[in-house]
Design a protein around this motif. Structure first.
Motif, short mmCIF file in Angstrom:
data_model
loop_
_atom_site.label_atom_id
_atom_site.label_comp_id
_atom_site.label_asym_id
_atom_site.label_seq_id
_atom_site.Cartn_x
_atom_site.Cartn_y
_atom_site.Cartn_z
N SER A 1 0.83 -1.20 0.00
CA SER A 1 0.00 0.00 0.00
C SER A 1 0.87 1.26 0.00
N HIS A 2 0.26 2.38 -0.45
CA HIS A 2 1.02 3.63 -0.52
C HIS A 2 0.99 4.33 0.84
N TRP A 3 1.88 5.31 1.02
CA TRP A 3 1.95 6.04 2.28
C TRP A 3 0.62 6.72 2.57
N GLY A 4 0.21 6.65 3.83
CA GLY A 4 -1.02 7.32 4.24
C GLY A 4 -2.28 6.54 3.93
N SER A 5 -2.16 5.33 3.41
CA SER A 5 -3.34 4.56 3.05
C SER A 5 -3.93 3.87 4.28
N SER A 6 -5.18 3.46 4.16
CA SER A 6 -5.87 2.81 5.26
C SER A 6 -5.64 1.31 5.23
N ASN A 7 -6.15 0.63 6.25
CA ASN A 7 -6.07 -0.83 6.28
C ASN A 7 -6.82 -1.45 5.12
N ASN A 8 -7.87 -0.78 4.64
CA ASN A 8 -8.63 -1.29 3.50
C ASN A 8 -7.76 -1.38 2.25
N GLU A 9 -6.83 -0.43 2.10
CA GLU A 9 -5.94 -0.45 0.94
C GLU A 9 -4.98 -1.63 1.02
N ARG A 10 -4.47 -1.91 2.21
CA ARG A 10 -3.58 -3.06 2.38
C ARG A 10 -4.35 -4.36 2.17
N GLN A 11 -5.60 -4.41 2.63
CA GLN A 11 -6.41 -5.60 2.45
C GLN A 11 -6.70 -5.86 0.98
N MET B 1 -9.11 1.37 -7.88
CA MET B 1 -10.06 0.26 -7.73
C MET B 1 -10.75 0.36 -6.37
N LYS B 2 -12.07 0.38 -6.37
CA LYS B 2 -12.83 0.51 -5.13
C LYS B 2 -13.85 -0.64 -5.03
N ASP B 3 -14.19 -1.00 -3.77
CA ASP B 3 -15.20 -2.03 -3.49
C ASP B 3 -14.86 -3.35 -4.19
N LEU B 4 -13.64 -3.81 -3.98
CA LEU B 4 -13.19 -5.06 -4.58
C LEU B 4 -13.91 -6.25 -3.94
N THR B 5 -14.47 -7.14 -4.79
CA THR B 5 -15.19 -8.31 -4.29
C THR B 5 -14.84 -9.54 -5.13
N PRO B 6 -14.37 -10.63 -4.52
CA PRO B 6 -14.11 -11.87 -5.28
C PRO B 6 -15.42 -12.58 -5.60
#
Length: 300
Positions: free
Chosen positions: A119-129, A192-197
């Motif tokens: 993830s990039h600097w300043g990103s949330s846990n959602n970005e890492r997930q 990319m937002k709201d990623l769902t498998p």
């Protein structure tokens, strides 16, 4: 899976000397018949493994058997361990047990030399997930859906068969087959937002040079000559190969670099603000000039 099980079986026997087929079957969560097939495979490969019946029977290796470590040099052993540590830092499943076994086998205490956060600097846990979800989808060949925002801010819903995560030009991308466009595409992961498998699988292979195929299909290359102020030296050396950079006596720099020509390259040049000047080609210089003029109108 079988290769890992075979290696682990030998490792167990080197440490415990003798185990029963039932104990191995319970450890690996497979049938006893599978264990006997593994024993046949190991024996056919030259491993001196045998079984004995009776009260104290079980699966054993011949006395004084030592797994031949000389097949790999010290440097090769270190490279194997470092590669496995790289995979471990990416949370690839089942790597840590194998890494620990090889460290014991090679009699090495390797240093944990790498840690990776996509993830990039300043990103949330959602970005890492998001990266974790994409990794799992790629490994399991599971399609994903997400909302994608273009460089113009337009939102579209995409269903993609993910093939690879790529890094280029200070950005992370997902490379995969887009079912909407019916073609292989690159998607900037931050858009990319709201990623769902999805609860399904796909079969598709990567062929050829990804970057060459993508650039030849979607953009033509342009060679830029850009002059940078000395105030921006840290970015010049961070973002360009030293062979592209010419430093002048006044501290300024001239960079000659080839990029695919598209909206991204215009925005990239503009990100340097007043510290960059396009010297060539003229049509790129004119485009940047026009974009600066359009931006200035917002402040007049």
């Amino acid at each position: 899976m079988q290769i890992s099980r075979l290696f682990t079986t030998v490792y167990i026997l080197l440490n415990k000397k003798k185990v029963t087929a039932k104990e191995l079957a319970s450890y690996f969560e497979v049938s006893v018949r599978t264990i006997y097939r593994d024993i046949d495979t190991l024996s056919a490969s030259g491993i001196p493994i045998y079984t004995s019946k009776g009260k104290n029977g079980g699966v054993s290796l011949l006395e004084n058997f030592v797994l031949d470590k000389s097949l790999l040099s010290d440097q090769e052993q270190d490279e194997v361990l470092m590669s496995l540590q790289s995979l471990s830092s990416l949370d690839v499943p089942d790597v840590d047990p194998l890494l620990n076994k090889l460290k014991t086998l090679f009699s090495k205490q390797s240093t944990n030399w790498i840690d990776i956060d996509f993830s990039h600097w300043g990103s949330s846990n959602n970005e890492r997930q998001k990266f974790t979800s994409l990794k799992i989808a790629i490994l399991n060949q599971t399609p994903v859906t997400f909302d994608y925002y273009s460089s113009y801010g337009e939102k579209t819903e995409r269903t993609v068969e993910p093939l690879k995560i790529l890094f280029k030009g200070q950005s992370w991308y997902l490379y995969g087959y887009c079912r909407l466009k019916k073609d292989l595409r690159l998607f900037k992961i931050t858009r990319m937002k709201d990623l769902t498998p999805l609860n399904e699988t796909f079969e598709r292979e990567i062929s050829g040079d990804i970057w060459h195929n993508f650039q030849s299909k979607h953009a033509r290359d342009v060679t830029l000559v850009i002059k940078f102020d000395k105030k921006i030296a840290y970015r010049v050396y961070d973002e360009f190969d030293p062979t592209c950079i010419q430093k002048h006596e006044d501290g300024c720099f001239t960079v000659t670099v080839t990029f695919p020509e598209n909206e991204w390259v215009y925005d990239y040049i503009l990100s340097y603000g007043c510290h960059a000047e396009v010297l060539a080609p003229i049509h790129i210089r004119d485009i940047i000039k026009r974009k600066f003029e359009e931006g200035l109108k917002k402040y007049l």
